[in-house]
Structure formats: structure tokens, C-alpha cells
Design a protein around this motif. Structure first.
Motif, PDB file in Angstrom:
ATOM      1  N   ALA A 128       0.855  -1.145   0.061  1.00 39.51           N
ATOM      2  CA  ALA A 128      -0.011  -0.174   0.002  1.00 39.51           C
ATOM      3  C   ALA A 128       0.882   1.254   0.014  1.00 39.51           C
ATOM      4  CB  ALA A 128      -0.940   0.029   1.219  1.00 39.51           C
ATOM      5  N   PHE A 129       1.869   1.264   0.806  1.00 38.74           N
ATOM      6  CA  PHE A 129       2.743   2.587   0.504  1.00 38.74           C
ATOM      7  C   PHE A 129       3.735   2.511  -0.172  1.00 38.74           C
ATOM      8  CE2 PHE A 129       5.975   4.907   2.966  1.00 38.74           C
ATOM      9  CZ  PHE A 129       5.170   6.431   2.895  1.00 38.74           C
ATOM     10  N   PHE A 130       4.769   1.577  -0.023  1.00 33.45           N
ATOM     11  CA  PHE A 130       6.010   1.708  -1.031  1.00 33.45           C
ATOM     12  C   PHE A 130       5.651   1.667  -2.469  1.00 33.45           C
ATOM     13  CE2 PHE A 130       7.848   0.543   3.238  1.00 33.45           C
ATOM     14  CZ  PHE A 130       8.536   1.665   3.313  1.00 33.45           C
ATOM     15  N   ILE A 131       5.032   0.427  -2.905  1.00 31.68           N
ATOM     16  CA  ILE A 131       4.669   0.457  -4.107  1.00 31.68           C
ATOM     17  C   ILE A 131       3.846   1.493  -4.707  1.00 31.68           C
ATOM     18  CG2 ILE A 131       3.295  -1.287  -5.541  1.00 31.68           C
ATOM     19  CD1 ILE A 131       5.951  -2.294  -4.663  1.00 31.68           C
ATOM     20  N   ASP A 132       2.988   2.034  -4.026  1.00 31.78           N
ATOM     21  CA  ASP A 132       2.110   3.165  -4.551  1.00 31.78           C
ATOM     22  C   ASP A 132       2.939   4.312  -4.602  1.00 31.78           C
ATOM     23  OD1 ASP A 132      -0.353   1.730  -4.367  1.00 31.78           O
ATOM     24  OD2 ASP A 132      -1.173   2.302  -2.530  1.00 31.78           O
ATOM     25  N   LEU A 133       3.774   4.886  -3.933  1.00 27.60           N
ATOM     26  CA  LEU A 133       4.701   5.777  -3.889  1.00 27.60           C
ATOM     27  C   LEU A 133       5.820   5.452  -5.273  1.00 27.60           C
ATOM     28  CD1 LEU A 133       5.953   6.768  -0.492  1.00 27.60           C
ATOM     29  CD2 LEU A 133       4.397   7.989  -2.028  1.00 27.60           C
ATOM     30  N   LEU A 134       6.189   4.331  -5.481  1.00 33.44           N
ATOM     31  CA  LEU A 134       7.277   3.836  -6.387  1.00 33.44           C
ATOM     32  C   LEU A 134       6.244   4.180  -7.874  1.00 33.44           C
ATOM     33  CD1 LEU A 134       9.903   3.207  -7.168  1.00 33.44           C
ATOM     34  CD2 LEU A 134       8.984   0.753  -6.985  1.00 33.44           C
ATOM     35  N   ASN A 135       5.005   3.649  -7.622  1.00 31.96           N
ATOM     36  CA  ASN A 135       4.431   3.910  -8.839  1.00 31.96           C
ATOM     37  C   ASN A 135       4.255   4.921  -9.384  1.00 31.96           C
ATOM     38  OD1 ASN A 135       3.970   1.145  -9.631  1.00 31.96           O
ATOM     39  ND2 ASN A 135       2.016   0.754  -8.386  1.00 31.96           N
ATOM     40  N   ALA A 136       3.611   5.967  -8.490  1.00 33.48           N
ATOM     41  CA  ALA A 136       3.582   7.594  -9.013  1.00 33.48           C
ATOM     42  C   ALA A 136       5.005   8.083  -9.423  1.00 33.48           C
ATOM     43  CB  ALA A 136       3.213   8.425  -7.571  1.00 33.48           C
ATOM     44  N   ILE A 137       5.965   7.791  -8.752  1.00 31.47           N
ATOM     45  CA  ILE A 137       7.260   8.270  -9.430  1.00 31.47           C
ATOM     46  C   ILE A 137       7.526   7.745 -10.903  1.00 31.47           C
ATOM     47  CG2 ILE A 137       9.872   8.282  -8.893  1.00 31.47           C
ATOM     48  CD1 ILE A 137       9.029   8.164  -5.879  1.00 31.47           C
ATOM     49  N   VAL A 138       7.398   6.356 -10.779  1.00 30.19           N
ATOM     50  CA  VAL A 138       7.598   5.835 -12.279  1.00 30.19           C
ATOM     51  C   VAL A 138       7.003   6.247 -13.254  1.00 30.19           C
ATOM     52  CG1 VAL A 138       7.542   3.507 -13.532  1.00 30.19           C
ATOM     53  CG2 VAL A 138       8.612   3.520 -11.314  1.00 30.19           C
ATOM     54  N   ILE A 139       5.413   6.337 -12.753  1.00 34.23           N
ATOM     55  CA  ILE A 139       4.506   6.808 -13.831  1.00 34.23           C
ATOM     56  C   ILE A 139       4.866   8.442 -14.543  1.00 34.23           C
ATOM     57  CG2 ILE A 139       2.117   7.901 -14.229  1.00 34.23           C
ATOM     58  CD1 ILE A 139       1.183   5.274 -12.750  1.00 34.23           C
ATOM     59  N   GLN A 140       5.297   9.254 -13.463  1.00 35.16           N
ATOM     60  CA  GLN A 140       5.904  10.448 -13.866  1.00 35.16           C
ATOM     61  C   GLN A 140       7.043  10.560 -14.559  1.00 35.16           C
ATOM     62  OE1 GLN A 140       4.222  13.545 -13.474  1.00 35.16           O
ATOM     63  NE2 GLN A 140       2.740  12.297 -12.388  1.00 35.16           N
ATOM     64  N   ILE A 141       7.976   9.683 -14.394  1.00 41.03           N
ATOM     65  CA  ILE A 141       9.144   9.416 -15.291  1.00 41.03           C
ATOM     66  C   ILE A 141       8.673   9.093 -16.618  1.00 41.03           C
ATOM     67  CG2 ILE A 141      11.208   8.173 -15.502  1.00 41.03           C
ATOM     68  CD1 ILE A 141      11.685   8.182 -12.424  1.00 41.03           C
ATOM     69  N   TYR A 142       7.873   8.063 -16.721  1.00 40.21           N
ATOM     70  CA  TYR A 142       7.470   7.572 -18.037  1.00 40.21           C
ATOM     71  C   TYR A 142       6.863   8.597 -18.594  1.00 40.21           C
ATOM     72  CZ  TYR A 142       8.969   2.629 -17.756  1.00 40.21           C
ATOM     73  OH  TYR A 142       9.647   1.459 -17.982  1.00 40.21           O
ATOM     74  N   LEU A 143       5.947   9.510 -18.235  1.00 44.58           N
ATOM     75  CA  LEU A 143       5.094  10.569 -18.757  1.00 44.58           C
ATOM     76  C   LEU A 143       6.157  11.832 -19.403  1.00 44.58           C
ATOM     77  CD1 LEU A 143       1.994  10.787 -16.690  1.00 44.58           C
ATOM     78  CD2 LEU A 143       2.181   9.815 -18.868  1.00 44.58           C
ATOM     79  N   THR A 144       7.316  11.669 -18.854  1.00 44.40           N
ATOM     80  CA  THR A 144       8.457  12.578 -19.395  1.00 44.40           C
ATOM     81  C   THR A 144       9.162  12.237 -20.361  1.00 44.40           C
ATOM     82  OG1 THR A 144      10.053  11.920 -17.638  1.00 44.40           O
ATOM     83  CG2 THR A 144       8.406  13.859 -17.076  1.00 44.40           C
ATOM     84  N   LEU A 145       9.049  10.957 -20.944  1.00 40.53           N
ATOM     85  CA  LEU A 145       9.631  10.377 -21.927  1.00 40.53           C
ATOM     86  C   LEU A 145       9.336  11.307 -23.315  1.00 40.53           C
ATOM     87  CD1 LEU A 145       9.884   6.664 -21.280  1.00 40.53           C
ATOM     88  CD2 LEU A 145      11.629   8.329 -21.054  1.00 40.53           C
ATOM     89  N   PRO A 146      10.102  11.431 -24.177  1.00 40.10           N
ATOM     90  CA  PRO A 146       9.697  11.972 -25.349  1.00 40.10           C
ATOM     91  C   PRO A 146       8.743  11.427 -26.129  1.00 40.10           C
ATOM     92  CG  PRO A 146      12.031  11.763 -25.544  1.00 40.10           C
ATOM     93  CD  PRO A 146      11.559  10.730 -24.160  1.00 40.10           C
TER      94      PRO A 146
END
Length: 151
Positions: A128-146
Motif C-alpha cells: 500500500a505504501f512503498f509500491i504506490d509511491l514508487l508507482n507514482a514516481i515511475v509513472i511521472q518518469i514515463y510521462l516525461t519520455l519524448p
């Protein structure tokens, strides 16, 4: 979640009044049942009939992969003991659904075979905590890809 962990651990070690455990379990089971009912009621099953075959293949593959991973990797890494078995069961639930599914799996196992408090700390915290935080970070990183054109 952290506040609940702190309160629970403080009241146990300081001999302060704590929550009545059967009541807490009852409220948790009711909340889990309501979550599962609401999630299942919102599904449009008739609209997915054409996808039944491919969905069954995907689900079967995911199930087999999750069982193999939990049996041979999670259980071994977690220590090959009773708590590791409950954590592996929770990992199966998490891998096939979400954190509430993991908690439901672990609850069923501990109801039958006995308590495993370490598993009920590790799996929900990680799920609930670590995976959700990690998912938010990973999604933001992927969305910044060209390739997405959002940068």
C-alpha cells in the motif's frame, strides 16, 4: 497507516489501553468485504464476454507465474518459515490483484493456520505504501519520455 502502526506498537509496549482486537478484525473484514463487493459490482461482465478467452489465457499465465515466483523466490528470500509462507500468500494476492486481495489471502491463511504478525506488517506496508509511491514516481518518469510528447 504509519499512525496506526505507531499507535498499535505504543499501546502494546507501554501497557496503555488498546483497541479490542476482535472488533478491529471485524471492522477490517467488513471494510474488505465492502471494497470487494463494490469493485465487483462495478464490472460490466456482459461487455467482456468477447474477451473471455484472451482474458482467461492472461489470467492463467499470471496465476502460474505468480505461484512460481512466490513459491520459489518470495518464500526463499523471506526465510522459508511460517511467516515467509504467509508473506508469499500475500504476495500472490498482491500479484493477482491489489493490497486488499493480499490481506484477504493472508487473513484466510492465518485464520486456518495461526497468526503471523510480521506478515501483516510487511505485505500491507510494501503493497500500500512503498509500491504506490514508487508507482507514482515511475509513472511521472514515463510521462516525461519524448514518446508521450508531454515534456
Amino acid at each position: 497507516m504509519f499512525v496506526g502502526v505507531v499507535i498499535r506498537n505504543t499501546t502494546v509496549h507501554e501497557k496503555l489501553p488498546s483497541a479490542h482486537q476482535p472488533s478491529v478484525d471485524l471492522v477490517g473484514n467488513i471494510a474488505l468485504a465492502l471494497f470487494l463487493v463494490m469493485a465487483l459490482m462495478s464490472l460490466n461482465l456482459w461487455g467482456m464476454i468477447s474477451m473471455a478467452g484472451p482474458l482467461l489465457i492472461l489470467l492463467s499465465t499470471q496465476l502460474i507465474g505468480m505461484v512460481i515466483f512466490a513459491s520459489y523466490i518470495t518464500w526463499h528470500i523471506m526465510g522459508r518459515n511460517y511467516n515467509a509462507a504467509i508473506i508469499a500468500g500475500g504476495h500472490c494476492g498482491f500479484g493477482l490483484g491489489a493490497t486488499p486481495t493480499a490481506v484477504a489471502n493472508m487473513s484466510a491463511l492465518t485464520k486456518r493456520f495461526g497468526p503471523a504478525p510480521q506478515a501483516f506488517i510487511v505485505v500491507p506496508l510494501m503493497g500500500a505504501f512503498f509500491i504506490d509511491l514508487l508507482n507514482a514516481i515511475v509513472i511521472q518518469i514515463y510521462l516525461t519520455l519524448p514518446v508521450f510528447g508531454l515534456s
